[in-house]
Design an enzyme around this catalytic site. Structure first.
Site, PDB file in Angstrom:
ATOM      1  N   HIS A 197       6.555   0.936  -3.161  1.00 46.68           N
ATOM      2  CA  HIS A 197       5.250   1.677  -2.524  1.00 46.68           C
ATOM      3  C   HIS A 197       4.553   2.487  -4.325  1.00 46.68           C
ATOM      4  CE1 HIS A 197       3.442   5.783  -1.214  1.00 46.68           C
ATOM      5  NE2 HIS A 197       2.814   4.748  -0.081  1.00 46.68           N
ATOM      6  N   LYS A 255       7.700   9.300   4.388  1.00 45.03           N
ATOM      7  CA  LYS A 255       7.641  10.222   3.170  1.00 45.03           C
ATOM      8  C   LYS A 255       8.828  11.005   2.790  1.00 45.03           C
ATOM      9  CE  LYS A 255       3.264   8.615   1.656  1.00 45.03           C
ATOM     10  NZ  LYS A 255       1.825   8.762   1.144  1.00 45.03           N
ATOM     11  N   GLU A 291      -2.786  -0.911  -1.425  1.00 46.79           N
ATOM     12  CA  GLU A 291      -3.058   0.851  -1.383  1.00 46.79           C
ATOM     13  C   GLU A 291      -3.535   1.647  -2.562  1.00 46.79           C
ATOM     14  OE1 GLU A 291       0.804   3.093  -0.054  1.00 46.79           O
ATOM     15  OE2 GLU A 291      -0.228   2.815   1.713  1.00 46.79           O
ATOM     16  N   ASN A 338       4.869   5.735   7.513  1.00 46.22           N
ATOM     17  CA  ASN A 338       5.591   6.348   6.882  1.00 46.22           C
ATOM     18  C   ASN A 338       6.230   7.752   6.770  1.00 46.22           C
ATOM     19  OD1 ASN A 338       7.307   6.633   4.141  1.00 46.22           O
ATOM     20  ND2 ASN A 338       5.448   6.139   2.930  1.00 46.22           N
TER      21      ASN A 338
HETATM   22  O1  LIG Z   1       2.539   4.853   3.078  1.00 45.77           O
HETATM   23  C1  LIG Z   1       1.577   5.319   3.386  1.00 45.77           C
HETATM   24  C2  LIG Z   1       0.683   5.745   2.190  1.00 45.77           C
HETATM   25  O2  LIG Z   1       1.179   6.223   1.061  1.00 45.77           O
HETATM   26  C3  LIG Z   1      -0.924   5.915   2.566  1.00 45.77           C
HETATM   27  O3  LIG Z   1      -0.476   7.572   3.016  1.00 45.77           O
HETATM   28  P1  LIG Z   1      -1.959   8.508   3.846  1.00 45.77           P
HETATM   29  O4  LIG Z   1      -2.143   8.102   4.414  1.00 45.77           O
HETATM   30  O5  LIG Z   1      -0.893   9.888   3.687  1.00 45.77           O
HETATM   31  O6  LIG Z   1      -3.131   8.238   2.720  1.00 45.77           O
END
Ligand SMILES: O=C[C@H](O)COP(=O)(O)O
EC number: 5.3.1.1
Length: 215
Positions: free
Chosen positions: A85, A8, A133, A6
């Site tokens: 999410h 983001k 998560e 992801n």
């Molecule tokens: O979508 C991914 C999750 O929010 C985990 O994020 P992270 O790998 O930066 O901890």
């Protein structure tokens, strides 16, 4: 194991990450998808990597300014979508509507949730998969599979009690050890972001991540 990266809203080059993921997927036989910003879906999909939307809205064609229409995501090349999410938390009706929109256009779906109780509720809406998560671990580099293994095993149990839905886990996942631990806990995949999107060398990070399961 399914690996979902992801992006983001991180300031990474989505095409460079996508090309790295496509190469590692080809080299190792591991299923890897990249979820970029909506505006980047088509150029990420053009690299050949499996491409997912980070979200789709519970809307049809019509007067829905600012929404992310499932049809548009699919036409841009998305093959699946995340929903709910923790950074894009939805109301129950919007999760259900987003799932129906995804089904309408043939997008696979992963509904995110914080804990086993929410995983059970999400699984009841019949997504293709759920991802547990714990928000407190997101972005910390402390992997859920090591820091809170029960949340993974309990989520797998909670989802199994509801129906036939794959369970992924995420938060702090970045290494092959983290992925192996997740698999041993019963997860069928991992959802990660900073371990790849913020890596100086995304391809090396992905190679290390999938090494334990590479064909
Ligand atoms: O979508 C991914 C999750 O929010 C985990 O994020 P992270 O790998 O930066 O901890």
């Amino acid at each position: 194991m399914f690996v979902v990266v992801n992006l983001k809203a991180y300031p990474c080059d989505p095409v460079a990450v996508a090309e790295a993921a496509a190469d590692v997927a080809d080299e190792t036989g591991v299923r890897i998808a990249v979820a970029p910003q909506a505006a980047d879906i088509s150029r990420v999909a053009e690299t050949g990597v499996e491409t997912w939307a980070q979200h789709v809205d519970a809307v049809d064609h019509g007067s829905h300014t600012g929404s992310t229409l499932a049809e548009a995501a699919a036409e841009a090349g998305a093959e699946g979508t995340l929903l709910n999410h923790s950074e894009k938390r939805l109301r129950l009706a919007d999760i259900d509507g987003g799932l129906r929109a995804a089904e309408r256009v043939g997008l696979e779906s992963i509904v995110c949730a914080n804990n086993p109780r929410q995983i059970a509720a999400a699984a009841a809406l019949e997504p293709d998969a759920v991802a547990v998560e714990p928000p407190a671990l997101i972005g910390t580099g402390t992997p859920v599979s090591q820091a809170d293994p029960e949340v993974v095993t309990d989520s797998v149990e909670a989802a199994d009690a509801v129906g036939d839905v794959d369970v992924l886990c995420g938060a702090g996942i970045s290494t092959g050890d983290d992925l192996e631990a997740a698999a041993e806990l019963g997860a069928e995949g991992v959802l990660l972001a900073s371990g790849v999107a913020k890596a100086d060398a995304p391809k090396a990070a992905l190679r290390d991540l999938v090494e334990p399961i590479a064909e």
